[in-house]
Each structure stands twice: as structure tokens, then as C-alpha cells.
Design a protein around this motif. Sequence first.
Motif, PDB file in Angstrom:
ATOM      1  N   PRO A  47      -4.405  13.858  -1.761  1.00  0.00           N
ATOM      2  CA  PRO A  47      -4.255  14.535  -0.465  1.00  0.00           C
ATOM      3  C   PRO A  47      -5.191  15.731  -0.355  1.00  0.00           C
ATOM      4  O   PRO A  47      -5.568  16.345  -1.359  1.00  0.00           O
ATOM      5  N   LEU A  48      -5.565  16.087   0.868  1.00  0.00           N
ATOM      6  CA  LEU A  48      -6.480  17.198   1.093  1.00  0.00           C
ATOM      7  C   LEU A  48      -5.878  18.522   0.635  1.00  0.00           C
ATOM      8  O   LEU A  48      -6.591  19.400   0.147  1.00  0.00           O
ATOM      9  N   VAL A  49      -4.562  18.684   0.829  1.00  0.00           N
ATOM     10  CA  VAL A  49      -3.837  19.875   0.385  1.00  0.00           C
ATOM     11  C   VAL A  49      -2.444  19.448  -0.056  1.00  0.00           C
ATOM     12  O   VAL A  49      -2.007  18.326   0.211  1.00  0.00           O
ATOM     13  N   ASN A  50      -1.741  20.356  -0.727  1.00  0.00           N
ATOM     14  CA  ASN A  50      -0.351  20.133  -1.101  1.00  0.00           C
ATOM     15  C   ASN A  50       0.530  20.878  -0.101  1.00  0.00           C
ATOM     16  O   ASN A  50       0.641  22.101  -0.142  1.00  0.00           O
ATOM     17  N   ALA A  51       1.139  20.150   0.822  1.00  0.00           N
ATOM     18  CA  ALA A  51       1.964  20.751   1.883  1.00  0.00           C
ATOM     19  C   ALA A  51       3.456  20.622   1.580  1.00  0.00           C
ATOM     20  O   ALA A  51       4.280  20.696   2.496  1.00  0.00           O
ATOM     21  N   SER A  52       3.803  20.450   0.310  1.00  0.00           N
ATOM     22  CA  SER A  52       5.183  20.180  -0.078  1.00  0.00           C
ATOM     23  C   SER A  52       6.108  21.372   0.134  1.00  0.00           C
ATOM     24  O   SER A  52       5.730  22.530  -0.101  1.00  0.00           O
ATOM     25  N   ARG A  53       7.340  21.059   0.530  1.00  0.00           N
ATOM     26  CA  ARG A  53       8.408  22.042   0.600  1.00  0.00           C
ATOM     27  C   ARG A  53       9.258  21.954  -0.660  1.00  0.00           C
ATOM     28  O   ARG A  53       9.164  20.995  -1.416  1.00  0.00           O
ATOM     29  N   ALA A  54      10.097  22.951  -0.850  1.00  0.00           N
ATOM     30  CA  ALA A  54      10.943  23.001  -2.040  1.00  0.00           C
ATOM     31  C   ALA A  54      11.931  21.842  -2.048  1.00  0.00           C
ATOM     32  O   ALA A  54      12.302  21.314  -0.987  1.00  0.00           O
ATOM     33  N   PRO A  55      12.366  21.391  -3.232  1.00  0.00           N
ATOM     34  CA  PRO A  55      13.356  20.320  -3.309  1.00  0.00           C
ATOM     35  C   PRO A  55      14.610  20.672  -2.520  1.00  0.00           C
ATOM     36  O   PRO A  55      15.019  21.832  -2.469  1.00  0.00           O
ATOM     37  N   GLY A  56      15.184  19.655  -1.893  1.00  0.00           N
ATOM     38  CA  GLY A  56      16.366  19.862  -1.069  1.00  0.00           C
ATOM     39  C   GLY A  56      16.057  20.128   0.384  1.00  0.00           C
ATOM     40  O   GLY A  56      16.957  20.075   1.226  1.00  0.00           O
ATOM     41  N   GLN A  57      14.789  20.414   0.715  1.00  0.00           N
ATOM     42  CA  GLN A  57      14.399  20.629   2.106  1.00  0.00           C
ATOM     43  C   GLN A  57      13.832  19.336   2.695  1.00  0.00           C
ATOM     44  O   GLN A  57      13.132  18.588   2.019  1.00  0.00           O
ATOM     45  N   TRP A  58      14.127  19.113   3.956  1.00  0.00           N
ATOM     46  CA  TRP A  58      13.601  17.924   4.621  1.00  0.00           C
ATOM     47  C   TRP A  58      12.107  18.077   4.867  1.00  0.00           C
ATOM     48  O   TRP A  58      11.626  19.163   5.200  1.00  0.00           O
ATOM     49  N   GLN A  59      11.380  16.988   4.662  1.00  0.00           N
ATOM     50  CA  GLN A  59       9.947  16.939   4.888  1.00  0.00           C
ATOM     51  C   GLN A  59       9.635  15.748   5.799  1.00  0.00           C
ATOM     52  O   GLN A  59      10.482  14.872   5.989  1.00  0.00           O
ATOM     53  N   ALA A  60       8.431  15.720   6.340  1.00  0.00           N
ATOM     54  CA  ALA A  60       8.072  14.647   7.267  1.00  0.00           C
ATOM     55  C   ALA A  60       6.662  14.141   7.019  1.00  0.00           C
ATOM     56  O   ALA A  60       5.750  14.923   6.729  1.00  0.00           O
ATOM     57  N   TYR A  61       6.521  12.836   7.141  1.00  0.00           N
ATOM     58  CA  TYR A  61       5.217  12.190   7.194  1.00  0.00           C
ATOM     59  C   TYR A  61       5.035  11.603   8.594  1.00  0.00           C
ATOM     60  O   TYR A  61       5.936  10.917   9.109  1.00  0.00           O
ATOM     61  N   ASP A  62       3.883  11.853   9.183  1.00  0.00           N
ATOM     62  CA  ASP A  62       3.467  11.163  10.399  1.00  0.00           C
ATOM     63  C   ASP A  62       2.207  10.390  10.049  1.00  0.00           C
ATOM     64  O   ASP A  62       1.207  10.980   9.626  1.00  0.00           O
ATOM     65  N   ILE A  63       2.280   9.092  10.219  1.00  0.00           N
ATOM     66  CA  ILE A  63       1.291   8.171   9.648  1.00  0.00           C
ATOM     67  C   ILE A  63       0.658   7.317  10.750  1.00  0.00           C
ATOM     68  O   ILE A  63       1.366   6.775  11.614  1.00  0.00           O
ATOM     69  N   TYR A  95       0.863  -1.179   0.000  1.00  0.00           N
ATOM     70  CA  TYR A  95       0.000   0.000   0.000  1.00  0.00           C
ATOM     71  C   TYR A  95       0.906   1.237   0.000  1.00  0.00           C
ATOM     72  O   TYR A  95       1.567   1.522   0.998  1.00  0.00           O
ATOM     73  N   GLU A  96       0.929   1.980  -1.112  1.00  0.00           N
ATOM     74  CA  GLU A  96       1.923   3.040  -1.270  1.00  0.00           C
ATOM     75  C   GLU A  96       1.420   4.430  -0.894  1.00  0.00           C
ATOM     76  O   GLU A  96       0.436   4.931  -1.430  1.00  0.00           O
ATOM     77  N   LEU A  97       2.161   5.059   0.009  1.00  0.00           N
ATOM     78  CA  LEU A  97       2.039   6.485   0.263  1.00  0.00           C
ATOM     79  C   LEU A  97       3.127   7.154  -0.577  1.00  0.00           C
ATOM     80  O   LEU A  97       4.318   6.917  -0.367  1.00  0.00           O
ATOM     81  N   GLN A  98       2.732   7.986  -1.516  1.00  0.00           N
ATOM     82  CA  GLN A  98       3.659   8.527  -2.503  1.00  0.00           C
ATOM     83  C   GLN A  98       4.650   9.524  -1.908  1.00  0.00           C
ATOM     84  O   GLN A  98       4.285  10.379  -1.095  1.00  0.00           O
ATOM     85  N   VAL A  99       5.898   9.383  -2.317  1.00  0.00           N
ATOM     86  CA  VAL A  99       6.944  10.364  -2.059  1.00  0.00           C
ATOM     87  C   VAL A  99       7.324  10.951  -3.415  1.00  0.00           C
ATOM     88  O   VAL A  99       7.668  10.211  -4.338  1.00  0.00           O
ATOM     89  N   LEU A 100       7.227  12.282  -3.538  1.00  0.00           N
ATOM     90  CA  LEU A 100       7.487  12.935  -4.819  1.00  0.00           C
ATOM     91  C   LEU A 100       7.774  14.412  -4.571  1.00  0.00           C
ATOM     92  O   LEU A 100       7.259  14.994  -3.614  1.00  0.00           O
ATOM     93  N   ASP A 101       8.594  15.002  -5.415  1.00  0.00           N
ATOM     94  CA  ASP A 101       8.768  16.451  -5.391  1.00  0.00           C
ATOM     95  C   ASP A 101       7.528  17.079  -6.032  1.00  0.00           C
ATOM     96  O   ASP A 101       7.404  17.122  -7.249  1.00  0.00           O
ATOM     97  N   SER A 102       6.611  17.528  -5.196  1.00  0.00           N
ATOM     98  CA  SER A 102       5.365  18.123  -5.690  1.00  0.00           C
ATOM     99  C   SER A 102       5.334  19.631  -5.451  1.00  0.00           C
ATOM    100  O   SER A 102       4.273  20.238  -5.353  1.00  0.00           O
ATOM    101  N   TYR A 103       6.526  20.233  -5.367  1.00  0.00           N
ATOM    102  CA  TYR A 103       6.628  21.679  -5.207  1.00  0.00           C
ATOM    103  C   TYR A 103       6.722  22.311  -6.594  1.00  0.00           C
ATOM    104  O   TYR A 103       7.705  22.142  -7.305  1.00  0.00           O
ATOM    105  N   ASN A 104       5.664  23.003  -7.013  1.00  0.00           N
ATOM    106  CA  ASN A 104       5.602  23.587  -8.365  1.00  0.00           C
ATOM    107  C   ASN A 104       5.905  22.529  -9.430  1.00  0.00           C
ATOM    108  O   ASN A 104       6.683  22.773 -10.364  1.00  0.00           O
ATOM    109  N   ASN A 105       5.312  21.363  -9.265  1.00  0.00           N
ATOM    110  CA  ASN A 105       5.560  20.249 -10.176  1.00  0.00           C
ATOM    111  C   ASN A 105       4.244  19.525 -10.452  1.00  0.00           C
ATOM    112  O   ASN A 105       3.917  18.535  -9.801  1.00  0.00           O
ATOM    113  N   PRO A 106       3.452  20.004 -11.407  1.00  0.00           N
ATOM    114  CA  PRO A 106       2.146  19.390 -11.681  1.00  0.00           C
ATOM    115  C   PRO A 106       2.266  17.935 -12.129  1.00  0.00           C
ATOM    116  O   PRO A 106       3.168  17.571 -12.890  1.00  0.00           O
ATOM    117  N   THR A 107       1.355  17.127 -11.649  1.00  0.00           N
ATOM    118  CA  THR A 107       1.205  15.746 -12.090  1.00  0.00           C
ATOM    119  C   THR A 107      -0.237  15.357 -11.784  1.00  0.00           C
ATOM    120  O   THR A 107      -1.015  16.170 -11.289  1.00  0.00           O
TER     121      THR A 107
END
Length: 247
Positions: A158-174, A131-143
Motif C-alpha cells: 500500500p502507498l501508506v499505512n492508514a490503519s486504525r487501532a485494533p477494535g476500531q471499525w475500518q473501511a475499504y472502498d474498492i 485475488y486477495e486484498l489483505q485484512v490485518l491489524d497493521s497498527y504498530n504491528n510490523p510485518t
Amino acid sequence: MTRPLLMAACLLAAAPAFAQSSGDPARDPTRTEVWTHVPAVVATPVGGAPSDAIVLFDGKDTSAWESEQGGRVPWTVADGAMTVVPGSKGIRTTQKFCDIQLHVEWRTPTQTQGFDGQHRGNSGIFLQEVYELQVLDSYNNPTYPNGQAASLYKQAIPLVNASRAPGQWQAYDIIWKAPRFSAGGGLTSPARITVLHNGVLVQDDTVLSGKTEYIGAPSYPVHGCAPIYLQEHDSKVSYRNIWVRAL
């Protein structure tokens, strides 16, 4: 305050105690106090894993993981992070899990020139391997939205796009609730997931229709507890500070 008013105020303040001492059960606060099943104490250090968590990656030790084909982890470890080696294989935990709370920090590459859509910072966190939770650079990157970061791939946007810019650390709490199956193999309860992306709610008790499929409709295979799997998808995505709590 005059003496009569002061006496009246004192009598009102004493009313609950008087009612309790008078034997009125409806006014007894102890009737709704529960003193059994005291919750266990869990220490929660700032920036660290809870004291009852299993640390899956602390920045150095990869012993909780193996290649999807078995054997040592084929990714690089440096500066407190574990980074995908494109062209290698995905990795999975050596331990199996069902219901869990999972914390994962991840970072997509800063080099984005010539890459877009699903070809930019692609990886994935698979619960129970399928069951995949997607990891992707979705900062100004339409798909396609059901394939962007924090989607349940090809199932839930997802309810919103909470992505940070590439190169920045991000977190999922699941929060993951595994599916249940009857003794005969029928589905009795589907999988459910809640996800916070960088502290923002993006999946709210989402019900899955089955395992992740790239083509076609999802369905449920009968299975038990299974490893957590991190996908290799031709991109140098990094991971750090991974821990899990069995629920």
C-alpha cells in the motif's frame, strides 16, 4: 463611471451574445453542449448504500452468503456485525461479480497480547475468489509490507499505512476491474484495483500479476465472473455494512 465608459462596458458584456447572434459558429456555446446519455440518478444516503447497490450484509441478513463448502454461513452475527469463527471456513457470495465498486467495513480484535505479524487480526477480501486484498491489524504491528493491511497480498505494497487501532471499525472502498481473456484463453487485459483505506488512497489503479499465491510467483488462471470471498484465518475479525455496485 462616466457615460462613455459605461457604454463601453455594456458593449463588452454583450459581445458573446452579439457574436452568437451574428452567426459566428466559433462563438456558439451550444456546439459543445451534450444533451444525450443523461446519467441515471443514484440516491446516496449518508451512511447508507447507494440506491443502485446490492446490499450484501446489512448487519442481520446473511442470505447473500454461503460457506465456502456450500450451506449456511458458519460465522456469528450480533450487534450489526458478522464475526469469523476461528476454525470454521471462509464465506463467499452466492452471486458472481466481475467489475465492481465494493464497500466493506471491518474490525480486528482488541485482544492482541501474544499475537503479532500475520497472526494478529488476519483475514482477507478476495475479489473473484482468487485475488486477495489483505485484512490485518497493521497498527504498530510490523510485518512484511506486501502482506500488511491494504496490500494486494504478496504483490503490491500500500502507498501508506492508514490503519486504525485494533477494535476500531475500518473501511475499504474498492474499484475492481476484472481481467479479460481471449477466446483461446490468453490474457488480453490484467486485473486492476484502486483502494481507499479509511478514506485514504492506498492502491492507485494497481495492476495485478495474477491470482494470489502464498508461495511462488502469481499467474492468471482463465476464469469468468466469480464470488467475493471473505477469508477465515484463525482470528475473530468482524465485518459489517457490505455493499457492491456492478460497473
